[in-house]
Write a protein that holds these residues in place. Structure first.
Motif, PDB file in Angstrom:
ATOM      1  N   THR A 391       0.846  -1.189   0.000  1.00 45.13           N
ATOM      2  CA  THR A 391       0.000   0.000   0.000  1.00 45.13           C
ATOM      3  C   THR A 391       0.881   1.238   0.000  1.00 45.13           C
ATOM      4  N   SER A 392       0.245   2.393   0.037  1.00 41.58           N
ATOM      5  CA  SER A 392       1.002   3.647   0.033  1.00 41.58           C
ATOM      6  C   SER A 392       1.890   3.778   1.260  1.00 41.58           C
ATOM      7  N   SER A 393       1.548   3.072   2.351  1.00 43.90           N
ATOM      8  CA  SER A 393       2.394   3.142   3.545  1.00 43.90           C
ATOM      9  C   SER A 393       3.747   2.471   3.320  1.00 43.90           C
ATOM     10  N   ASP A 394       3.859   1.651   2.257  1.00 46.62           N
ATOM     11  CA  ASP A 394       5.130   0.995   1.951  1.00 46.62           C
ATOM     12  C   ASP A 394       6.016   1.844   1.041  1.00 46.62           C
ATOM     13  N   LEU A 395       5.480   2.935   0.530  1.00 51.29           N
ATOM     14  CA  LEU A 395       6.261   3.792  -0.358  1.00 51.29           C
ATOM     15  C   LEU A 395       7.330   4.558   0.416  1.00 51.29           C
ATOM     16  N   SER A 396       8.508   4.645  -0.158  1.00 51.90           N
ATOM     17  CA  SER A 396       9.573   5.480   0.380  1.00 51.90           C
ATOM     18  C   SER A 396      10.042   6.393  -0.743  1.00 51.90           C
ATOM     19  N   GLU A 397       9.874   7.703  -0.549  1.00 52.83           N
ATOM     20  CA  GLU A 397      10.165   8.672  -1.607  1.00 52.83           C
ATOM     21  C   GLU A 397       9.366   8.345  -2.865  1.00 52.83           C
ATOM     22  N   GLY A 398       8.135   7.817  -2.665  1.00 55.37           N
ATOM     23  CA  GLY A 398       7.275   7.483  -3.792  1.00 55.37           C
ATOM     24  C   GLY A 398       7.666   6.224  -4.540  1.00 55.37           C
ATOM     25  N   VAL A 399       8.514   5.380  -3.907  1.00 52.39           N
ATOM     26  CA  VAL A 399       9.057   4.212  -4.600  1.00 52.39           C
ATOM     27  C   VAL A 399       8.924   2.971  -3.724  1.00 52.39           C
ATOM     28  N   LEU A 400       8.627   1.826  -4.355  1.00 48.51           N
ATOM     29  CA  LEU A 400       8.741   0.513  -3.724  1.00 48.51           C
ATOM     30  C   LEU A 400       9.943  -0.189  -4.343  1.00 48.51           C
ATOM     31  N   MET A 401      10.697  -0.907  -3.518  1.00 52.75           N
ATOM     32  CA  MET A 401      11.778  -1.715  -4.066  1.00 52.75           C
ATOM     33  C   MET A 401      11.409  -3.183  -3.913  1.00 52.75           C
ATOM     34  N   GLY A 405      14.776 -13.348  -5.091  1.00 50.60           N
ATOM     35  CA  GLY A 405      16.053 -13.985  -4.836  1.00 50.60           C
ATOM     36  C   GLY A 405      16.999 -13.044  -4.133  1.00 50.60           C
ATOM     37  N   ARG A 406      18.271 -13.098  -4.480  1.00 49.74           N
ATOM     38  CA  ARG A 406      19.263 -12.282  -3.774  1.00 49.74           C
ATOM     39  C   ARG A 406      19.616 -10.988  -4.528  1.00 49.74           C
ATOM     40  N   LYS A 407      19.550 -11.006  -5.862  1.00 52.34           N
ATOM     41  CA  LYS A 407      20.145  -9.877  -6.583  1.00 52.34           C
ATOM     42  C   LYS A 407      19.241  -9.238  -7.632  1.00 52.34           C
ATOM     43  N   ARG A 408      18.026  -9.764  -7.815  1.00 51.22           N
ATOM     44  CA  ARG A 408      17.163  -9.217  -8.864  1.00 51.22           C
ATOM     45  C   ARG A 408      16.235  -8.173  -8.254  1.00 51.22           C
ATOM     46  N   HIS A 409      16.457  -6.908  -8.592  1.00 51.80           N
ATOM     47  CA  HIS A 409      15.714  -5.795  -7.998  1.00 51.80           C
ATOM     48  C   HIS A 409      14.977  -5.019  -9.087  1.00 51.80           C
ATOM     49  N   VAL A 410      13.787  -4.541  -8.750  1.00 52.60           N
ATOM     50  CA  VAL A 410      13.038  -3.638  -9.621  1.00 52.60           C
ATOM     51  C   VAL A 410      12.417  -2.555  -8.736  1.00 52.60           C
ATOM     52  N   LEU A 411      12.492  -1.326  -9.184  1.00 47.00           N
ATOM     53  CA  LEU A 411      11.839  -0.217  -8.486  1.00 47.00           C
ATOM     54  C   LEU A 411      10.453  -0.004  -9.082  1.00 47.00           C
TER      55      LEU A 411
END
Length: 416
Positions: A391-401, A405-411
């Motif tokens: 939800t919006s409470s999980d946003l940080s600077e308008g972004v979710l990370m 796995g260990r190394k695959r990230h998407v913003l």
């Protein structure tokens, strides 16, 4: 309106802790006259407490800081029944071994928030199994059963609502309020407790104990409840996409705990600063006036202070540093980024769906399997529930990370 004299009640009133009190003026007089013991009860249904328990924990902390003695009642006896208050179903019955394990876990939580010892204001922990386990059923019914009428017990919201929803209420559970009333009587006799505190759902149980002491010992006792807390959007306090926000580091690490407070909704910041930190109220007011992107500075203060109380100064500092490195590194590294309407995130979007949209899994089925295997993370915290929502409470600077796995990230950036 009563002009309060005691530092304890003044503090609770100013910071928004008080929901109900049986006789505020008389209690204020007793608190002003000298040190009194007061207690809150916690059943051992898990090996940790969570942020939903923080209001009564903070009332005990303020009690000690203002010169009184906190008594922590662990329900080793009542856990064998389970509190039916405002529940549709009976709690699972736990065996003695699991209850003992849970009690050991709870002790570590309280040691962070209170000082224990033999001094007049040092906290003490007691277990109601000490007096409930040896009870003989028929003598107990004879001595105390006459002070409780079925008519009155049926009138309490915790019972009435269960019956109105046509959900069964067992005889075992029906005994819970009698045993809790007996707890108050025992604690007043042997530990000098004059005050029981708890969440507003415990009001009926607390009043029962006060009435029992008045009838049997002709003694005046007091009750005080804190409000049941929900977030500004109506969500239950302490539930996130990653599960419950536990207070024990073994259940939830300091970084994930810090992230929970950093990501609270903007409208909750002023209230949470008053309730869950010890910042002076003038500083709370200053931080509460921040608007726009500046509110993030207030959220970081909230996260730092709440984590310091739960896990210590070093853990709080390390969590803040880790968060800073993670998000600065993520943005600097040019990670893949997708956008999603802010309204959709505010309404709650399944993490499994986000994993598909981000291209981290090929299907929701694969996403759910990833979550079940502890392979998905949201803002660095492992997602524990397959139907978890961001939800919006999980946003940080308008972004979710989002991480697989260990190394695959998407913003995931909120837009609109």
């Amino acid at each position: 309106m009563t002009t309060l004299q005691s530092a304890f009640l003044k503090t609770l009133t100013e910071r928004g802790f008080i929901h109900q009190c049986t006789d505020l003026a008389a209690l204020d007089e007793r608190l002003s006259a000298g040190c009194i013991p007061a207690y809150v009860g916690f059943d051992a249904t898990a090996d940790s407490l969570h942020t939903g328990h923080l209001l009564p924990i903070m009332t005990l902390r303020w009690l000690q800081k203002t010169g009184h003695r906190p008594v922590i009642l662990i329900g080793g006896g009542t856990t064998q029944i389970g509190d039916p208050s405002f529940r549709d179903t009976s709690r699972p019955l736990l065996d003695d071994g699991q209850i003992a394990k849970n009690i050991a876990g709870l002790k570590t939580v309280f040691s962070r928030y209170m000082t224990f010892g033999d001094g007049p204001t040092d906290a003490v922990m007691v277990d109601n199994a000490d007096w409930l386990d040896p009870l003989r059923y028929l003598p107990f019914l004879r001595d105390f059963g006459t002070h409780f009428t079925i008519n009155r017990m049926l009138s309490f919201d915790s019972v009435r609502q269960r019956l109105e929803r046509e959900q069964p209420l067992t005889l075992l559970e029906f005994n819970y309020m009698v045993l809790q009333a007996f707890d108050f009587l025992e604690l007043s006799r042997h530990h000098g407790c004059l005050l029981q505190m708890g969440g507003s759902d415990q009001w009926g149980n607390i009043v029962n104990g006060i009435e029992l002491a008045r009838r049997i010992d002709q003694r005046q006792l007091f009750g005080l409840t804190t409000p049941l807390l929900t977030t500004s959007s109506g969500a239950k306090m302490g539930k996130t996409a990653s599960g419950a926000v536990w207070l024990n580091a073994e259940r939830l690490g300091p970084y994930e705990f810090w992230q929970f407070w950093r990501n609270v909704e903007d409208d909750d910041v002023p209230r949470f600063l008053r309730l869950f930190t010890e910042l002076p109220l003038d500083e709370v007011q200053r931080l509460s006036r921040l608007q726009g992107s500046e509110i993030n500075a207030a959220k970081e203060v909230l996260a730092n202070e709440a984590t310091r109380l739960a896990h210590g100064e070093e853990a709080s500092r390390n969590a803040a540093g880790t968060a800073k490195q993670a998000f600065e590194g993520a943005n600097a590294a040019g990670l893949p980024t997708i956008t999603l309407p802010e309204a959709e995130i505010a309404a709650g979007v399944e993490v499994a769906r986000l994993l598909v949209l981000a291209g981290l899994t090929a299907s929701k089925g694969e996403a759910r399997r990833l979550i079940l295997n502890d392979g998905a993370r949201l803002n660095g915290a492992t997602v524990k529930e397959v139907d978890a929502r961001a939800t919006s409470s999980d946003l940080s600077e308008g972004v979710l990370m989002l991480t697989a796995g260990r190394k695959r990230h998407v913003l995931i950036r909120a837009e609109g």
